[in-house]
Structures are given as C-alpha cells and as structure tokens.
Design an enzyme around this catalytic site. Structure first.
Site, PDB file in Angstrom:
ATOM      1  N   HIS A 124       2.394  69.798  48.770  1.00 58.83           N
ATOM      2  CA  HIS A 124       2.029  68.638  47.944  1.00 58.83           C
ATOM      3  C   HIS A 124       1.724  69.095  46.521  1.00 58.83           C
ATOM      4  O   HIS A 124       2.213  68.504  45.551  1.00 58.83           O
ATOM      5  CB  HIS A 124       0.816  67.940  48.564  1.00 58.83           C
ATOM      6  CG  HIS A 124       0.255  66.812  47.756  1.00 58.83           C
ATOM      7  ND1 HIS A 124       0.465  65.484  48.064  1.00 58.83           N
ATOM      8  CD2 HIS A 124      -0.535  66.808  46.643  1.00 58.83           C
ATOM      9  CE1 HIS A 124      -0.144  64.717  47.174  1.00 58.83           C
ATOM     10  NE2 HIS A 124      -0.773  65.496  46.305  1.00 58.83           N
ATOM     11  N   GLU A 125       0.920  70.154  46.400  1.00 61.48           N
ATOM     12  CA  GLU A 125       0.553  70.629  45.054  1.00 61.48           C
ATOM     13  C   GLU A 125       1.762  71.177  44.310  1.00 61.48           C
ATOM     14  O   GLU A 125       1.950  70.910  43.122  1.00 61.48           O
ATOM     15  CB  GLU A 125      -0.554  71.682  45.147  1.00 61.48           C
ATOM     16  CG  GLU A 125      -1.861  71.167  45.740  1.00 61.48           C
ATOM     17  CD  GLU A 125      -2.353  69.874  45.123  1.00 61.48           C
ATOM     18  OE1 GLU A 125      -2.092  69.639  43.933  1.00 61.48           O
ATOM     19  OE2 GLU A 125      -2.974  69.064  45.834  1.00 61.48           O
TER      20      GLU A 125
ATOM     21  N   ASP B  39      -9.819  56.460  40.395  1.00 62.16           N
ATOM     22  CA  ASP B  39      -8.678  57.267  40.854  1.00 62.16           C
ATOM     23  C   ASP B  39      -7.430  56.935  40.030  1.00 62.16           C
ATOM     24  O   ASP B  39      -6.335  56.838  40.556  1.00 62.16           O
ATOM     25  CB  ASP B  39      -8.431  57.030  42.358  1.00 62.16           C
ATOM     26  CG  ASP B  39      -7.394  57.969  42.957  1.00 62.16           C
ATOM     27  OD1 ASP B  39      -7.230  59.097  42.444  1.00 62.16           O
ATOM     28  OD2 ASP B  39      -6.747  57.574  43.946  1.00 62.16           O
TER      29      ASP B  39
ATOM     30  N   HIS C 107       3.868  68.511  42.865  1.00 61.00           N
ATOM     31  CA  HIS C 107       3.452  67.977  41.562  1.00 61.00           C
ATOM     32  C   HIS C 107       4.131  68.742  40.425  1.00 61.00           C
ATOM     33  O   HIS C 107       4.474  68.159  39.391  1.00 61.00           O
ATOM     34  CB  HIS C 107       1.935  68.078  41.413  1.00 61.00           C
ATOM     35  CG  HIS C 107       1.184  66.964  42.078  1.00 61.00           C
ATOM     36  ND1 HIS C 107       1.464  65.637  41.851  1.00 61.00           N
ATOM     37  CD2 HIS C 107       0.151  66.981  42.961  1.00 61.00           C
ATOM     38  CE1 HIS C 107       0.634  64.877  42.566  1.00 61.00           C
ATOM     39  NE2 HIS C 107      -0.166  65.671  43.259  1.00 61.00           N
TER      40      HIS C 107
ATOM     41  N   TYR D 236       0.320  59.850  35.282  1.00 59.98           N
ATOM     42  CA  TYR D 236      -0.627  59.852  36.396  1.00 59.98           C
ATOM     43  C   TYR D 236      -1.586  58.669  36.305  1.00 59.98           C
ATOM     44  O   TYR D 236      -2.808  58.842  36.263  1.00 59.98           O
ATOM     45  CB  TYR D 236      -1.382  61.170  36.381  1.00 59.98           C
ATOM     46  CG  TYR D 236      -1.864  61.651  37.739  1.00 59.98           C
ATOM     47  CD1 TYR D 236      -1.004  61.775  38.818  1.00 59.98           C
ATOM     48  CD2 TYR D 236      -3.191  61.994  37.931  1.00 59.98           C
ATOM     49  CE1 TYR D 236      -1.440  62.235  40.038  1.00 59.98           C
ATOM     50  CE2 TYR D 236      -3.645  62.457  39.156  1.00 59.98           C
ATOM     51  CZ  TYR D 236      -2.757  62.564  40.202  1.00 59.98           C
ATOM     52  OH  TYR D 236      -3.202  63.029  41.423  1.00 59.98           O
TER      53      TYR D 236
ATOM     54  N   GLU E 113       2.082  60.674  43.276  1.00 63.76           N
ATOM     55  CA  GLU E 113       1.381  61.125  44.481  1.00 63.76           C
ATOM     56  C   GLU E 113       2.273  61.026  45.720  1.00 63.76           C
ATOM     57  O   GLU E 113       2.290  61.922  46.567  1.00 63.76           O
ATOM     58  CB  GLU E 113       0.108  60.301  44.686  1.00 63.76           C
ATOM     59  CG  GLU E 113      -1.096  60.842  43.967  1.00 63.76           C
ATOM     60  CD  GLU E 113      -1.428  62.270  44.401  1.00 63.76           C
ATOM     61  OE1 GLU E 113      -1.423  62.531  45.612  1.00 63.76           O
ATOM     62  OE2 GLU E 113      -1.665  63.109  43.538  1.00 63.76           O
TER      63      GLU E 113
ATOM     64  N   HIS F  32      -4.050  57.746  44.610  1.00 64.62           N
ATOM     65  CA  HIS F  32      -4.055  58.291  45.972  1.00 64.62           C
ATOM     66  C   HIS F  32      -4.155  57.191  47.027  1.00 64.62           C
ATOM     67  O   HIS F  32      -4.220  57.473  48.212  1.00 64.62           O
ATOM     68  CB  HIS F  32      -5.226  59.262  46.158  1.00 64.62           C
ATOM     69  CG  HIS F  32      -5.088  60.530  45.374  1.00 64.62           C
ATOM     70  ND1 HIS F  32      -5.569  60.665  44.088  1.00 64.62           N
ATOM     71  CD2 HIS F  32      -4.521  61.722  45.694  1.00 64.62           C
ATOM     72  CE1 HIS F  32      -5.306  61.880  43.646  1.00 64.62           C
ATOM     73  NE2 HIS F  32      -4.677  62.550  44.593  1.00 64.62           N
TER      74      HIS F  32
END
Lengths: 99, 356
Positions: free
Chosen positions: B164-165, B265, B168, B179, B188, B270
């Site tokens: 996931h990271e 957020d 990005h 974002y 996301e 998310h």
C-alpha cells in the site's frame, strides 16, 4: 501541568480519529520528570517544525499537544513529515510516559 | 627523481564505497573527489569504477534503516542493503523481503521498473517512533512503526500494508492524485488495490479465493477486528466497543462528507476509498481468475491515464474505455467494468475525457 495528545490521520485514520486524546498530569510524575517535560515543551514551542504534512506525504499523522500550566495554555501542532527534532523528542517523551 | 604523492584525507576505497551512499550530496561529493583524484593520477581502475557507478541503474535497490525509536529519519542506521543476507531484526527483513516481492510484482506483471519506472531505490525505515501506530510514504521512502502493542502490532507484518505504501509512490509518479476528497480517496483506493493484488499474487490466489482484506495482520490478537479495511465488503472490517464500526461506504449513496482537514482525514480519503475498492473487487470477481491480470491491467493503464484532479466518475469512465481498448468493445472485461461501477452508484458515461 496537564498535557494532552491528540492524534489524527495515518493509514488507520478512521480508527485513530475515534480514539480520545490521551492526557498526562505532571502532578503524578516525579519532580525531575516534570522539569524535563517543561524543558522539552519549551524547546518544541521554540521550534515545532511544519504544522502540516509534506505535500507528497501519504498516510502521515498529525499531532496536537496541548499544555495547560496554571493560567497558560500552549498548543503545538506538527506532523510525521514536518516535525522538528525538538517536537519529536517531546512526542516521544509523552508517549513513553503515557505507558 | 622527484616523487609527487597525492595526499587525500579520505582514502579512495572509502570514497568508492560512498558512491553507494543513500545521500545524494555525499554521492556527489565522493564522485567529485574521485574524478579529481583520478584525473590527477590517471588511474584507470578508479575511472572504471566511476563509469560503472554512473552507468548502473539502481533497479530498485533496497535499503532498510533502523530508526531505533527516533522520529527523525536522519538519525537512522542502515541495517540491510540489496546485497546483504538476512539480519537479526525480523522487521528489517520483512520490509526488505516485502520490497523485493513488490518490485518483482511490478516488473513481472506491469513491466514497471520500481516506483518511478526508472529504477528508483526502495528505502524503508523500521522501528520509527515509540509505540507508533502507523506506516506512511513520505514522498521518497516508506516508514513503519512497531505499533503500541495494545491495539496495533508491527506494521511490517502485513505485506499488503507495505505494498500500500509503495503504491502511493507509484501513484505519485503517475497520476499524482491530490490527497483531498475524491481524488484523495481514489489515491487511497489505488494503494489498497496494489496491496491486495500483491498479496494475492504472492499467495497465487484467484479473486474468488482471496480474502480482500487490507492490514489483517496489524492488530494485536486481543483486538476484535478483521482488518483495517475490506474491499469485498467495505464497512465490515471491524465493529467493536473500542473504536466502533468500520465507516467505509460501499456505494455513492453513502459517500461520507468530511472537512478537508487533518481531523477530517482530508475529506475522508481513508473512508470513501471503500467505493472504488468495492468496484475493483466486483470487476475482479466478475471477470474471474487472477486480479492482477485483466482487472489489474485495466486499473494500471487507467492510473497512468489519470491526472491529479481525477474524480470517481472520471476514473470509472477511463477504466471502461481502457477495458475496451485492451480487450475489445463489448468484451466480457468491459462489461464487468460497466456493471461494477453501476453497482457502486457510478454508472459509466460513454464519453470518457481522460483516456487517450
């Protein structure tokens, strides 16, 4: 002195945002720990770093540390990618003493 | 006879090693010193090393650093590099091995050379902070916390979180999705799609066999939660007294409006990611087989065709057009894309504006 730590954002943001701020009361700490906390707060207040995350950061957290001391109240805000070493040292100290 | 000796504070073998430094300024300084020294001495071997250092692509070489509880990354110590064997620290090994799997996934499945498709180095930092409940991408590298041991455990324990990271980074080097709000939720979601595909590819699971959970391993055993998110059934990953019910929607009718602030957020990036997450799950199970094949190719090509401000509708339309270009107009794949987006409340339009 009363110190509260509120955390927002991150990979688990929907969970983190539902957890209440955590509070530390220096009356319950030994004298030398309270003095160390005052020193760290002063250093972080002088140089907290950037308030928000870096433009290209993703899943970074932000932190709001509120220090209530007698009649004074200080609020410090920074993020995973923006915090100064002084803010990081304060955050780490608080995390360690929150248990 | 007169002998001219060149005095150098830093021995050449150290300068040569510094060419591999992760710090660009150090590499540049070492290179400049070696070039000067080599020119003065006319030394062929050193010039060869310099040429090699300049020519060799990084090919996603891995480096993992140990923060030792610090929040300040420059204090971290390099613990494992590309050519090193396993080290004593399991977190460092998990990050290192995870990077390797993801690098191979992108190379084999999408013919992509690392994050930027130009062999960008993969740098990870483990043991960041004290009881740190997170993992993040800082724009250049991936950072992992150990968790507080109460709610969360070590974030390197989940391959889909590592992917996931890194995902990005891929998004940043392609569409660069902002974002905030829908583009942020799409950002996301695309990272969750990468995380899920990498996990399924590593386990060689078909779409029907997969659990479609993100971060199933990040909770301690005492926490009643399946995962951070469920792509199959957004809104059902957890429901407990400590942090309540999973707020992810699975349909545009339940899109969650939140302020574009850190507390909100950034508009619920998310949270609303549940909607495109569900669409990808429906496409993958609708087409059948492996998610990283036709569904992954459609999503990857659509990501590359997107821009920083792409919204859900734009992305839905682009996937529909890409499915037609890749597999034929009216193909089963294109039909699956159309039906999936309709099921989450984003019916595709016939005049997509992004896909070329």
């Amino acid at each position: 002195m009363r110190v509260s730590l509120a955390t927002h954002g991150g990979l688990a943001a929907p969970i983190i945002r539902r957890l209440p701020p955590r509070v530390l009361d220096t009356d319950q700490l030994p004298g030398d720990a309270a003095r160390e906390l005052r020193r760290l707060v002063a250093a972080a207040a002088a140089d907290p770093g950037a308030a928000g995350p870096a433009p290209h950061a993703r899943d970074a957290m932000t932190y709001t540390i509120t220090v209530d001391d007698s009649s004074d109240s200080t609020t410090l805000t920074s993020s995973d990618t923006g915090m100064s070493p002084a803010f990081g040292a304060l955050l780490t100290w608080i995390e360690r003493h929150l248990g | 006879m007169t002998i001219n000796r060149i005095s150098c504070v830093t021995p050449p073998f150290i300068l040569t090693r510094l060419l591999d430094s992760e710090n660009g300024e150090i590499r540049q300084a070492a290179l400049a010193t070696l070039v000067t020294t080599a020119n003065l001495r006319g030394e062929r071997t050193v010039r060869g090393l310099i040429a090699g250092a300049l020519a060799a692509p990084a090919d996603g070489r891995r480096s993992v650093y140990d923060c030792k509880g610090s929040t300040f990354l420059p204090f971290a110590t390099l613990v494992r590099s590309e050519d090193d064997g396993p080290v004593a620290d399991p977190s460092a090994n998990r990050a290192f091995d995870g990077f390797g799997s993801i690098r191979q996934f992108f190379r084999d499945v999408f013919q992509r050379n690392s994050i930027d498709d130009r062999g960008m180095r993969l740098q990870g930092y483990v043991h960041r902070g004290h009881r740190y409940n997170n993992a993040f991408w800082d724009g250049q590298e991936m950072v992992f916390g150990d968790g507080d041991g109460l709610v969360f455990s070590d974030f390197t324990g989940s391959l889909d979180v590592i992917a996931h990271e890194l995902g990005h980074g891929v998004t940043e080097h392609t569409a660069g999705l902002e974002y905030h709000r829908q583009s942020g939720a799409l950002n996301e979601s695309l990272s969750d799609v990468v995380g899920s595909m990498v996990k399924q590819w590593a386990l060689q699971q078909t779409a029907d066999q997969a659990d479609w959970l993100i971060g199933a391993e990040v909770f301690t055993p005492t926490i009643d939660a399946d995962a951070l998110r469920s792509m199959r059934a957004p809104g059902t990953a957890f429901d407990n007294k400590l942090f309540g019910k999973d707020p992810q929607p699975d349909h545009m009718d339940r899109f969650v409006e939140l302020p574009d602030t850190d507390e909100g957020d950034w508009g619920g990036v998310h949270i609303n990611s549940g909607i495109p997450n569900k669409a990808f799950y429906l496409v993958a199970t609708g087409i059948g087989g492996n998610s990283w094949e036709a569904p992954g190719r459609i999503w990857y090509e659509s990501l590359k065709a997107s821009t920083s401000t792409t919204q859900f509708q734009d992305f839905a339309d682009t996937t529909y057009q890409k499915a037609g270009q890749l597999y034929g107009t009216g193909s089963n794949q294109q039909q699956a894309v159309k039906e999936a987006w309709a099921e989450v409340g984003i019916p595709v339009t016939t005049t997509p504006s992004l896909a070329g």
